[in-house]
Scaffold this active site. Structure first.
Site, PDB file in Angstrom:
ATOM      1  N   SER A 128       0.826  -1.211   0.000  1.00  0.00           N
ATOM      2  CA  SER A 128       0.000   0.000   0.000  1.00  0.00           C
ATOM      3  C   SER A 128       0.853   1.251   0.000  1.00  0.00           C
ATOM      4  CB  SER A 128      -0.918   0.056   1.215  1.00  0.00           C
ATOM      5  OG  SER A 128      -1.660   1.270   1.185  1.00  0.00           O
ATOM      6  N   LYS A 183      -4.481  -6.652   3.446  1.00  0.00           N
ATOM      7  CA  LYS A 183      -4.419  -5.522   2.506  1.00  0.00           C
ATOM      8  C   LYS A 183      -5.826  -5.142   2.040  1.00  0.00           C
ATOM      9  CE  LYS A 183      -3.359  -2.346  -0.401  1.00  0.00           C
ATOM     10  NZ  LYS A 183      -3.374  -2.441  -1.808  1.00  0.00           N
ATOM     11  N   HIS A 186      -7.485  -3.295   4.758  1.00  0.00           N
ATOM     12  CA  HIS A 186      -6.881  -1.949   4.746  1.00  0.00           C
ATOM     13  C   HIS A 186      -7.633  -1.077   3.742  1.00  0.00           C
ATOM     14  CE1 HIS A 186      -4.367   0.953   2.606  1.00  0.00           C
ATOM     15  NE2 HIS A 186      -3.719   1.160   3.726  1.00  0.00           N
ATOM     16  N   ASN A 187      -7.844  -1.592   2.557  1.00  0.00           N
ATOM     17  CA  ASN A 187      -8.531  -0.798   1.538  1.00  0.00           C
ATOM     18  C   ASN A 187      -9.984  -0.534   1.924  1.00  0.00           C
ATOM     19  OD1 ASN A 187      -6.104  -1.233   0.225  1.00  0.00           O
ATOM     20  ND2 ASN A 187      -7.033  -1.544  -1.774  1.00  0.00           N
ATOM     21  N   GLU A 190      -9.928   2.162   4.281  1.00  0.00           N
ATOM     22  CA  GLU A 190      -9.626   3.382   3.509  1.00  0.00           C
ATOM     23  C   GLU A 190     -10.921   3.954   2.897  1.00  0.00           C
ATOM     24  OE1 GLU A 190      -6.393   2.783   0.603  1.00  0.00           O
ATOM     25  OE2 GLU A 190      -7.709   3.671  -0.895  1.00  0.00           O
TER      26      GLU A 190
HETATM   27  P1  NDP Z   1      -1.431  -2.433 -13.856  1.00  0.00           P
HETATM   28  O1  NDP Z   1      -2.373  -3.018 -12.882  1.00  0.00           O
HETATM   29  O2  NDP Z   1      -1.943  -1.405 -14.786  1.00  0.00           O
HETATM   30  O3  NDP Z   1      -0.774  -3.629 -14.676  1.00  0.00           O
HETATM   31  C1  NDP Z   1       0.108  -3.388 -15.768  1.00  0.00           C
HETATM   32  C2  NDP Z   1       1.227  -4.396 -15.773  1.00  0.00           C
HETATM   33  O4  NDP Z   1       0.701  -5.730 -15.873  1.00  0.00           O
HETATM   34  C3  NDP Z   1       2.122  -4.195 -16.954  1.00  0.00           C
HETATM   35  O5  NDP Z   1       3.453  -4.463 -16.578  1.00  0.00           O
HETATM   36  C4  NDP Z   1       1.614  -5.242 -17.920  1.00  0.00           C
HETATM   37  O6  NDP Z   1       2.552  -5.640 -18.882  1.00  0.00           O
HETATM   38  C5  NDP Z   1       1.340  -6.372 -16.982  1.00  0.00           C
HETATM   39  N1  NDP Z   1       0.448  -7.382 -17.560  1.00  0.00           N
HETATM   40  C6  NDP Z   1      -0.882  -7.259 -17.802  1.00  0.00           C
HETATM   41  N2  NDP Z   1      -1.372  -8.406 -18.327  1.00  0.00           N
HETATM   42  C7  NDP Z   1      -0.327  -9.273 -18.413  1.00  0.00           C
HETATM   43  C8  NDP Z   1      -0.195 -10.610 -18.856  1.00  0.00           C
HETATM   44  N3  NDP Z   1      -1.254 -11.309 -19.296  1.00  0.00           N
HETATM   45  N4  NDP Z   1       1.025 -11.179 -18.803  1.00  0.00           N
HETATM   46  C9  NDP Z   1       2.084 -10.492 -18.341  1.00  0.00           C
HETATM   47  N5  NDP Z   1       2.023  -9.226 -17.897  1.00  0.00           N
HETATM   48  C10 NDP Z   1       0.834  -8.624 -17.930  1.00  0.00           C
HETATM   49  O7  NDP Z   1      -0.124  -1.839 -13.116  1.00  0.00           O
HETATM   50  P2  NDP Z   1       0.065  -1.096 -11.721  1.00  0.00           P
HETATM   51  O8  NDP Z   1       1.517  -0.826 -11.653  1.00  0.00           O
HETATM   52  O9  NDP Z   1      -0.898   0.018 -11.522  1.00  0.00           O
HETATM   53  O10 NDP Z   1      -0.322  -2.192 -10.630  1.00  0.00           O
HETATM   54  C11 NDP Z   1       0.363  -3.444 -10.543  1.00  0.00           C
HETATM   55  C12 NDP Z   1      -0.304  -4.261  -9.461  1.00  0.00           C
HETATM   56  O11 NDP Z   1      -0.175  -3.583  -8.217  1.00  0.00           O
HETATM   57  C13 NDP Z   1      -1.789  -4.484  -9.668  1.00  0.00           C
HETATM   58  O12 NDP Z   1      -2.137  -5.775  -9.239  1.00  0.00           O
HETATM   59  C14 NDP Z   1      -2.424  -3.461  -8.765  1.00  0.00           C
HETATM   60  O13 NDP Z   1      -3.715  -3.857  -8.327  1.00  0.00           O
HETATM   61  C15 NDP Z   1      -1.445  -3.417  -7.616  1.00  0.00           C
HETATM   62  N6  NDP Z   1      -1.403  -2.180  -6.868  1.00  0.00           N
HETATM   63  C16 NDP Z   1      -1.515  -0.980  -7.473  1.00  0.00           C
HETATM   64  C17 NDP Z   1      -1.470   0.192  -6.751  1.00  0.00           C
HETATM   65  C18 NDP Z   1      -1.546   1.501  -7.432  1.00  0.00           C
HETATM   66  O14 NDP Z   1      -1.608   2.522  -6.713  1.00  0.00           O
HETATM   67  N7  NDP Z   1      -1.560   1.561  -8.745  1.00  0.00           N
HETATM   68  C19 NDP Z   1      -1.310   0.177  -5.285  1.00  0.00           C
HETATM   69  C20 NDP Z   1      -1.122  -1.132  -4.746  1.00  0.00           C
HETATM   70  C21 NDP Z   1      -1.195  -2.249  -5.506  1.00  0.00           C
HETATM   71  P3  NDP Z   1       2.630  -4.888 -20.310  1.00  0.00           P
HETATM   72  O15 NDP Z   1       3.481  -3.700 -20.091  1.00  0.00           O
HETATM   73  O16 NDP Z   1       3.242  -5.908 -21.196  1.00  0.00           O
HETATM   74  O17 NDP Z   1       1.219  -4.547 -20.701  1.00  0.00           O
END
Ligand code: NDP
Length: 477
Positions: A128, A183, A186-187, A190
């Site tokens: 988080s 987690k 937590h959300n 939130e």
């Molecule tokens: P996203 O949730 O937008 O995910 C994008 C990433 O996932 C890219 O690297 C993408 O690769 C990859 N991806 C998607 N589909 C596939 C697949 N089938 N095979 C391999 N790779 C894949 O990114 P975030 O950085 O926002 O979040 C990452 C994780 O962290 C998520 O689970 C999210 O819920 C969690 N999270 C996010 C927070 C936030 O504030 N954003 C906070 C806490 C947790 P490519 O570049 O090739 O498309």
């Protein structure tokens, strides 16, 4: 070179976590399905530390020292399974996959079980703090085996946020899905915190008649007291922001339909399954949902309500103080409910979660970080077997001192037609627990009347049924 840790999935979260590891002196292997992201990371931030760019899964796995530590930061759901399916065959017993995405804890339990059969540790980990947290120090909630934590713990402690007393905001929450569960709650908390702050804002606006800028000042003042928290701080920032295009308060030009990604909804769904009343979180989820029903809202536009009446200036400041009391008391209730849900899941799945440790790791890095969490830690330290936060002496005293104002604020909100589902649900929970005799007795009577569902008596053992359709005598069921 061999890397001590690898990160695959280099969108905002993964990229910043990888940078955080590198800035802390670790050699980090980086990988992403789309290679351009890997190259961009090296190009922009390669100078920050030791990175090993891997373009294929094989290269990535080969770059890691053993036992391997792989952090997966991809979109939650099917992408996580796809990534596991790609990497698992390349791993060896003792290796660790850390899933830092927002996975559903049931998925984490399944993945952990499947990988355990191959000797691979699957460490479902809540992270988080958004992208800033990922870079500068998030709150980290790892589940999985105790053995995996021995290896990962020191690294996670290095990159995590530190609380004011210097303690790292990470702990081994418990086995399999415990980290992702915590987690999720937590959300949920939130969501509740944000809803309560939203209601306080609305009351200050509609009842006290304050402008957004003035409300920002009120929040800044609150932020120096017991409500000191990240969410109150950013609320003041958002409220004092002025839209450049129109010169109006920013909050007045934003469409009032709240969105959600799903962890709040999961919290409520799972609470229903566990039989835990999380009414504050549920009202927060419902309020977002209600805000999004543009059709219902426009159909309701002409419905009668009270004539708006703002308080005279002389009374507004005292009302604002009462709102602070109502907000604080409602916040205690939200956390009480969230911690009850964690305790219930911990008992159900035999996780052995230490509630005090959970409060401790939420003190820094995460979205709900607040001075208040020190108080929760203290409550669990004083009594690790605490049944409810409301039974902690200090919280009980504070609610006792706040309750007159809490009730007065709700009375004003109701009279003036300002919707306050969060404040109201919290007070109803408090009074519902406090009451000597609840109408559940009457409900049992109704159930027995129409469905012969039986009831128990206050004055003895056994289960009974009244012959409602006959002579109304009581029989033992
Ligand atoms: P996203 O949730 O937008 O995910 C994008 C990433 O996932 C890219 O690297 C993408 O690769 C990859 N991806 C998607 N589909 C596939 C697949 N089938 N095979 C391999 N790779 C894949 O990114 P975030 O950085 O926002 O979040 C990452 C994780 O962290 C998520 O689970 C999210 O819920 C969690 N999270 C996010 C927070 C936030 O504030 N954003 C906070 C806490 C947790 P490519 O570049 O090739 O498309």
């Amino acid at each position: 070179t061999t890397a001590q840790i690898g990160v695959t999935g280099l969108a905002v979260m993964g990229r910043n976590l990888a940078r955080n590891f590198a800035r802390n002196g670790y050699t980090v292997a980086v990988h992403n399905r789309t290679v351009a992201r890997t190259r961009a990371l090296i190009e922009e931030f390669g100078g920050e530390g030791d990175f090993v760019a891997a373009e294929t899964a094989e290269e990535f796995v080969a770059a890691l020292e053993r036992p391997r530590r792989l952090v997966v930061m991809v979109k939650a759901g099917e992408p996580t399974d796809a990534v596991i399916a790609e990497f698992a065959p390349l791993l060896e017993p003792g290796d660790m996959i850390v899933d830092g995405g927002n996975a559903h804890f049931a998925d984490t339990r399944r993945r952990e079980r499947e990988l355990r059969e191959r000797g691979v540790h699957f460490v479902g980990t809540g992270v988080s703090g958004g992208e800033e947290g990922a870079l500068h120090g998030p709150s980290i909630m790892p589940g999985g085996s105790a053995e995996s934590y021995e290896s990962l713990g020191p690294m996670l402690e290095r990159i995590s946020a530190k609380a004011d007393d210097g303690a790292p905001c990470v702990t081994h929450v418990g086995p399999d899905g415990a980290g992702h569960f915590v987690k999720m709650v937590h959300n949920g908390i939130e969501y509740a915190d944000m809803q309560l702050i939203g209601e306080a804002y609305q009351l200050l606006r509609d009842v006290a008649g304050y402008t957004p800028a003035r409300i920002a000042d009120v929040f800044r003042r609150w932020n120096t007291g017991r409500l000191d928290s990240y969410l109150i701080e950013i609320t003041a920032e958002v409220l004092s922001h002025v839209d450049a295009a129109t010169g109006k308060p920013f909050v007045d030009v934003v469409l009032d339909r709240a969105e959600q990604k799903g962890t709040g909804r999961w919290t409520v769904q799972i609470a229903l399954d566990l039989g835990v009343p999380v009414s504050g979180i549920a009202e927060a989820v419902f309020a977002r949902s209600l805000s999004g029903h543009a059709d219902l809202r426009s159909a309701a536009r002409g419905l009668p309500g009270p004539t708006p009446r703002t308080l005279p200036e002389a009374e507004a400041a005292a009302f604002a103080d009462r709102v602070e009391q109502a907000l604080y008391a409602s916040k205690i209730v939200s956390y009480t409910q969230g911690f009850h849900q964690i305790a219930a899941a911990s008992a159900e799945y035999d996780w052995g979660v230490d509630a005090g440790a959970v409060a401790r790791i939420w003190r820094g890095g995460c979205i709900i970080r607040a001075a208040f969490l020190d108080r929760i830690t203290a409550a669990y330290e004083a009594d690790p077997g605490l049944v409810s936060l409301l039974s902690d002496r200090d919280f009980a005293d504070e609610i006792g001192a706040a309750q007159d104002d809490w009730r007065a604020v709700l009375a004003a909100a109701t009279t003036q037609g300002v919707p306050t589902p969060g404040f109201a649900a919290a007070l109803a929970y408090y009074d519902g627990l406090r009451t000597d005799r609840s109408p559940a007795a009457l409900i049992q009577g109704q159930r027995d009347y129409f469905g012969a569902h039986t009831y128990r008596r206050t004055d003895g053992e056994g289960t009974f049924h009244t012959l409602w359709g006959g002579d109304r005598s009581e029989v033992e069921a």
